[in-house]
Design a protein around this motif. Structure first.
Motif, PDB file in Angstrom:
ATOM      1  N   PRO A 192      29.631   7.616  -2.306  1.00 13.44           N
ATOM      2  CA  PRO A 192      30.018   8.679  -1.370  1.00 13.44           C
ATOM      3  C   PRO A 192      29.178   9.937  -1.556  1.00 13.44           C
ATOM      4  O   PRO A 192      28.869  10.343  -2.679  1.00 13.44           O
ATOM      5  CB  PRO A 192      31.488   8.938  -1.726  1.00 13.44           C
ATOM      6  N   GLY A 193      28.790  10.533  -0.417  1.00 14.04           N
ATOM      7  CA  GLY A 193      28.077  11.794  -0.449  1.00 14.04           C
ATOM      8  C   GLY A 193      26.582  11.688  -0.581  1.00 14.04           C
ATOM      9  O   GLY A 193      25.897  12.711  -0.728  1.00 14.04           O
ATOM     10  N   THR A 194      26.023  10.464  -0.511  1.00 16.85           N
ATOM     11  CA  THR A 194      24.576  10.307  -0.686  1.00 16.85           C
ATOM     12  C   THR A 194      23.878   9.867   0.605  1.00 16.85           C
ATOM     13  O   THR A 194      22.726   9.445   0.572  1.00 16.85           O
ATOM     14  CB  THR A 194      24.272   9.286  -1.812  1.00 16.85           C
ATOM     15  N   ASP A 195      24.547   9.987   1.740  1.00 16.85           N
ATOM     16  CA  ASP A 195      23.948   9.558   3.008  1.00 16.85           C
ATOM     17  C   ASP A 195      22.694  10.362   3.344  1.00 16.85           C
ATOM     18  O   ASP A 195      21.691   9.809   3.817  1.00 16.85           O
ATOM     19  CB  ASP A 195      24.956   9.704   4.154  1.00 16.85           C
ATOM     20  N   ALA A 196      22.727  11.680   3.140  1.00 17.58           N
ATOM     21  CA  ALA A 196      21.562  12.510   3.462  1.00 17.58           C
ATOM     22  C   ALA A 196      20.364  12.084   2.626  1.00 17.58           C
ATOM     23  O   ALA A 196      19.231  12.008   3.128  1.00 17.58           O
ATOM     24  CB  ALA A 196      21.884  13.985   3.235  1.00 17.58           C
ATOM     25  N   LEU A 197      20.594  11.803   1.361  1.00 11.59           N
ATOM     26  CA  LEU A 197      19.520  11.324   0.491  1.00 11.59           C
ATOM     27  C   LEU A 197      18.953  10.005   1.012  1.00 11.59           C
ATOM     28  O   LEU A 197      17.738   9.809   1.056  1.00 11.59           O
ATOM     29  CB  LEU A 197      20.053  11.145  -0.924  1.00 11.59           C
ATOM     30  N   LEU A 198      19.826   9.091   1.409  1.00  8.45           N
ATOM     31  CA  LEU A 198      19.382   7.790   1.915  1.00  8.45           C
ATOM     32  C   LEU A 198      18.458   7.959   3.113  1.00  8.45           C
ATOM     33  O   LEU A 198      17.409   7.307   3.197  1.00  8.45           O
ATOM     34  CB  LEU A 198      20.598   6.946   2.296  1.00  8.45           C
ATOM     35  N   ALA A 203      13.215   3.920  -5.580  1.00  8.60           N
ATOM     36  CA  ALA A 203      13.948   3.727  -6.836  1.00  8.60           C
ATOM     37  C   ALA A 203      14.872   4.920  -7.119  1.00  8.60           C
ATOM     38  O   ALA A 203      16.012   4.753  -7.580  1.00  8.60           O
ATOM     39  CB  ALA A 203      12.970   3.535  -7.992  1.00  8.60           C
ATOM     40  N   HIS A 204      14.385   6.115  -6.836  1.00 10.22           N
ATOM     41  CA  HIS A 204      15.209   7.308  -7.012  1.00 10.22           C
ATOM     42  C   HIS A 204      16.412   7.266  -6.077  1.00 10.22           C
ATOM     43  O   HIS A 204      17.544   7.564  -6.483  1.00 10.22           O
ATOM     44  CB  HIS A 204      14.362   8.557  -6.727  1.00 10.22           C
ATOM     45  N   LEU A 262      22.995   1.750  -5.519  1.00  7.94           N
ATOM     46  CA  LEU A 262      22.677   0.472  -4.881  1.00  7.94           C
ATOM     47  C   LEU A 262      21.481  -0.171  -5.570  1.00  7.94           C
ATOM     48  O   LEU A 262      20.625   0.530  -6.134  1.00  7.94           O
ATOM     49  CB  LEU A 262      22.347   0.679  -3.402  1.00  7.94           C
ATOM     50  N   PRO A 263      21.361  -1.497  -5.518  1.00  2.55           N
ATOM     51  CA  PRO A 263      20.164  -2.155  -6.047  1.00  2.55           C
ATOM     52  C   PRO A 263      18.919  -1.717  -5.270  1.00  2.55           C
ATOM     53  O   PRO A 263      18.965  -1.513  -4.048  1.00  2.55           O
ATOM     54  CB  PRO A 263      20.454  -3.648  -5.834  1.00  2.55           C
ATOM     55  N   LEU A 264      17.806  -1.590  -5.966  1.00  4.44           N
ATOM     56  CA  LEU A 264      16.551  -1.197  -5.325  1.00  4.44           C
ATOM     57  C   LEU A 264      16.192  -2.154  -4.194  1.00  4.44           C
ATOM     58  O   LEU A 264      15.720  -1.721  -3.133  1.00  4.44           O
ATOM     59  CB  LEU A 264      15.424  -1.155  -6.365  1.00  4.44           C
ATOM     60  N   ALA A 265      16.439  -3.432  -4.403  1.00  7.73           N
ATOM     61  CA  ALA A 265      16.089  -4.421  -3.371  1.00  7.73           C
ATOM     62  C   ALA A 265      16.839  -4.161  -2.070  1.00  7.73           C
ATOM     63  O   ALA A 265      16.302  -4.391  -0.971  1.00  7.73           O
ATOM     64  CB  ALA A 265      16.388  -5.825  -3.879  1.00  7.73           C
TER      65      ALA A 265
END
Length: 932
Positions: free
Chosen positions: A263-269, A310-311, A318-321
């Motif tokens: 939660p809260g990481t959508d902007a980063l994604l 990766a960051h 979440l997995p990098l893949a």
């Protein structure tokens, strides 16, 4: 692109509407409810003549999809509804809530007469009281001592009238809406990116997209008809679906990929996605060069925030893949629609997340063409209409802001003496001002902030101490109405007449098909009468909703040279007859032009230079810290309930799928706390506590919990989400509170006894433990639990009339009582310290019986029917009332193996399709049992 699998849902027809004929439609088995015919009351502006049984075209009062409804009233008052096959939003489909609308039309819960200080009064006295208290407050303390808190459930005409009164004639912009809790971040993001709050995407784009990315949107439960449309595209043309959501929701069942993001990481994604697309040359260089500005700074900010996949993967949990696969898929599909809803908006960085999503579409030029674009799906039926008329405190009418030229334009158009000259208080700050005493009079319309606002306990204290609280509502007893000095009976759905605007800018008519109940009146009429008493009769000449709509349309075109997105000037000259027959169509609709279906097709936006704006976005840490041993609490909607249940809570079918407030936890978190599935738990946050039933499910992320938002003091002892969430974390731009991330501790509730009460009339037990109430056929079912000794029935203060029949056994910890009047069961109570309680099904059936026969009387306190009876069990399909026990029996006896076979046998899953994921689970469980 492949045949539909056997478990595919019924198709949503991609064909265009068939004109304006009535169409046939599927009435879904005919009548789904019966309500008493209200006593006739003249409709302000004239009453529509409605022949018995003739269908009336109207619009559903629930979510922002804006489904068309055909409603008819039989000679005996029975109401029947079906989907309007010619409405472009739903083409004949209705979800479970829309299907069960007739259940919500009874008068038992209605506010039918004006009240002032607890006295029933005539309308003249009520209007005079409102006008006097508002004018006295302004005279003593200035215009900003008055505030309004309104709702996305108002019609546009209601919204327009109250905004005009507040911002034009009282001189205060202290008018905000519960849409502040819903889509304010989308509005702010749109204005930064597009230059206007103008949604580019249409529902038709879902039919034509090759990829749809759902971000923070449980579409299958919150907007089921749109989800069905999307699944039809998936099965007929191969549209791919990606769901980004911390929870594995019903929407994920239809997705091709699920990213259970932290939660809260959508902007980063999405910052990482911008970087990936730019670094791999996946950008529309011509579109960026000719139609956008600000890419360099936005890309610099994105690189600093998300330097590598990766960051991003590490921060998003979440997995990098999975990150790399998501980025690669978006990079290769041009026709991409990104749908976002409350998981994005209800965040302290919601506006930035919206702009991160818009940046992706600007970079790739995926906007203004079929099957592509960012799409904010609204939660309320007329959130968009409220945005059109300036329903938010930082807006003026017709999409204008507080620029000097806009204030002057509005002053001249309205001939208004006191146009507000600065933005007003947004919802959180508004109720803080009530608490502090700077706002001394507040008028609440069609909403329940004592439940829905964050830090609801503070809101209640504020309202309880406020000098003047006015509530306009169609429901007599809400948590907010209990704190009101003046209660005004408003028209409800089926009586309202006007317009609403849905998520893709389609303006539809909501038409009355029943007379006004009691002395109820439309909200626009109430506001108009108050304005006239305040001396503004010339400015409020409205006699019909068409009068209001025409002025609203004219204002949208006034001195609008195309720089303001909202323009429906082409409708300003509608006659009453043309308004009556107005067909659903989107805006803009300028003078001399038809409706505009898709925006930005020419690459021009509503900024000064016509270019879209890239906005630099930097994701921020969560505003609240989760201590060891605590969980992160997420909140949201259920499939069959709406807001604070004042309407859906009246329907037995809608109450049967999720009958109690239920907290979802991952099995690891439950085991670590010694909690078991179905047990009661106690929740605690820094601002409040709650009691709920526990559901253990691996659909939750470890370390997180989910609690529905719908319960109120009228339906449960202690499970109001607003009391658990503080109001300290808000988006700095939109003012939207963060309702998705609150630290919470969960411990067992040590219930010494459990029980239930079945009664004809609603009650709120006073025993101080746990209880929750839901509607059942003929009455109400209340689940009970408590600590300490088993209480005596009289201690629970039910107050039922009639003779009592009792059975108690202190040694076994059993207490049972029934109340009977003239051989009719009024209520029955079963309590036990051992948990050995009978099934509720037969006892509930007795509420609908005209009289108890001898066998039923003798068996009553045993709780067991003297003859075998079917027990439907918990409802799975609310459209057709199919319970889990009937499903399992049919699956076993008929050897059903697919959802389609279940639908053919029982109709379950064949209407809105939102129960299909659960049907699949039941089928899978049955098959596992068969193999075992």
């Amino acid at each position: 692109m492949g045949d539909a699998p056997s478990d595919s849902p019924p198709p949503f027809s991609p064909s265009p509407p068939r004109g304006e004929g009535w169409g046939e439609g599927d009435a879904l088995g005919g009548t789904f409810g019966r309500s008493a015919t209200p006593s006739p009351s003249p409709l302000p502006g004239g009453e529509r003549e409605i022949a018995a049984g003739k269908p009336v075209r109207t619009t559903c009062p629930y979510c922002g999809v804006g489904c068309g409804v055909l409603a008819s009233v039989a000679a005996d008052g029975t109401v029947t509804v079906s989907g309007d096959p010619d409405h472009p939003a739903n083409r004949g489909k209705l979800c479970s809530k829309g299907t069960n609308l007739p259940d919500t039309l009874g008068l038992a819960e209605r506010l039918l007469h004006p009240q002032v200080d607890g006295r029933r009064v005539a309308w003249d006295e009520a209007i005079a009281a409102v006008a006097t208290r508002l004018s006295n407050t302004i005279a003593k303390h200035g215009p900003d001592s008055v505030a309004f808190y309104v709702s996305g459930q108002l019609l546009t005409e209601d919204y327009y009238a109250v905004n005009k009164l507040a911002k034009g004639f009282l001189g205060t912009a202290n008018i905000d809406t519960n849409s502040r809790l819903c889509m304010a971040s989308s509005v702010a993001g749109h204005k930064r990116g597009f230059g206007a709050d103008a949604v580019p995407v249409t529902y038709e784009d879902l039919d034509e997209a090759d990829l749809v990315v759902l971000v923070g949107s449980n579409l299958a439960w919150c907007h089921p008809i749109l989800n069905q449309r999307l699944l039809a595209a998936k099965y007929t043309r191969g549209t791919r679906i990606i769901a980004i959501d911390p929870r594995r929701t019903a929407t994920v069942d239809g997705a091709d990929r699920h990213l259970p993001i932290r939660p809260g990481t959508d902007a980063l994604l999405f910052n990482g996605l911008v970087v990936h697309l730019a670094d791999n040359g996946v950008l529309d260089a011509r579109f960026v060069a000719e139609h956008t500005a600000g890419l360099a700074k936005a890309l610099e900010a994105a690189r600093a925030d998300a330097p590598s996949p990766a960051h991003v993967a590490a921060r998003c949990g979440l997995p990098l893949a999975e990150i790399e696969a998501f980025y690669a898929e978006v990079a290769t599909v041009r026709r991409t629609v990104t749908i976002y809803s409350q998981g994005v908006n209800q965040s302290s960085q919601g506006t930035d997340t919206v702009n991160a999503i818009l940046n992706v579409h600007f970079l790739t030029g995926r906007i203004g063409a079929p099957g592509m674009g960012p799409f904010s799906v609204t939660g309320q039926p007329n959130a968009m209409g409220g945005r059109e008329v300036g329903g938010l405190a930082n807006q003026l009418a017709a999409h204008m802001g507080f620029e000097p030229e806009s204030m002057d334009r509005l002053r001249r158009f309205w001939n208004a003496p006191r146009v507000a000259d600065k933005p007003g208080l947004k919802a959180v700050d508004l109720f803080r001002a009530v608490e502090e005493g700077t706002v001394r009079a507040v008028w609440v319309m069609a909403t329940n902030p004592a439940v829905s606002m964050p830090d609801a306990a503070r809101v209640r204290r504020a309202l309880a101490n406020c000098e003047t609280v006015i509530v306009s509502d169609c429901i007599a007893d809400t948590d907010t109405a209990r704190l009101a000095h003046i209660r005004l009976p408003a028209a409800g759905w089926s009586e309202k007449d006007g317009t609403v605007t849905n998520s893709d800018r389609t303006i539809s008519r909501q038409r009355a098909f029943r007379p006004l109940a009691g002395e109820a009146r439309p909200d626009w009429w109430i506001v108009t009468q108050v304005a006239r008493v305040l001396g503004n009769a010339d400015a409020f000449p409205y006699e019909t909703p068409a009068d209001v709509f025409r002025e609203h349309a004219a204002l949208s075109a006034f001195e609008n040279d195309g720089t303001r997105a909202f323009d429906i000037g082409g409708l300003a000259g509608l006659s009453d007859a043309e308004f009556e027959t107005l067909a659903p169509a989107p805006w803009p609709r300028p003078v001399g032009e038809g409706p505009t279906r898709r925006l930005y097709t020419d690459g021009r936006f509503f900024t000064d230079d016509g270019r879209a704006r890239f906005v630099p976005v930097t994701s921020r840490p969560l505003p609240r810290t989760v201590e060891p041993g605590s969980l992160m609490l997420n909140t949201g909607r259920l499939r069959d309930q709406w807001h604070t249940m004042t309407r859906t809570g009246l329907s037995p079918r809608l109450s049967a799928h999720a009958p109690e407030p239920c907290l979802d936890l991952h099995p690891q978190d439950a085991a670590a706390r010694g909690l078991t599935d179905g047990a009661l738990v106690s929740l605690s946050t820094p601002v409040g506590t709650a009691l709920a039933r526990l559901r253990v499910t691996d659909a939750q992320r470890v370390g997180e919990a989910f609690l529905p938002m719908h319960w109120t003091d009228r339906f449960t002892a202690s499970c109001i989400v607003g009391r658990l969430v503080d109001d300290l974390a808000v988006d700095p731009l939109s003012g939207q509170p963060d309702l998705k991330r609150m630290p919470v501790t969960v411990v067992p509730y040590a219930a010494a006894w459990t029980g239930f009460l079945i009664a004809r009339d609603p009650v709120e037990p006073a025993h101080g433990g746990y209880w929750s109430r839901r509607a059942v056929p003929g009455g109400h079912l209340i689940e009970l639990a408590g600590e300490g000794a088993l209480p005596a029935p009289d201690a629970l203060e039910f107050g039922f009339a009639g003779a009592t029949v009792d059975y108690s056994d202190a040694a076994r910890g059993v207490l049972r009582r029934a109340w009977v009047t003239h051989d009719r069961l009024e209520a029955c109570l079963f309590l036990s310290t051992s948990g050995g309680l009978p099934s509720r099904a037969w006892l509930v059936d007795l509420l609908s019986a005209e009289a108890l026969d001898g066998a039923a009387r003798r068996a009553l306190l045993s709780g067991r029917s003297p003859v075998p009876t079917a027990d439907e069990g918990r409802t799975v399909c609310s459209c057709f009332g199919v319970g889990v026990n009937r499903l399992i029996a049919a699956i076993q006896s008929q050897r059903l193996t697919t959802v389609q076979e279940v639908g053919a046998a029982l109709r379950a899953g064949t209407n809105c399709g939102s129960c299909i994921p659960e049907l699949k689970e039941i089928l899978a469980d049955a098959q596992r049992c068969h193999v075992a």
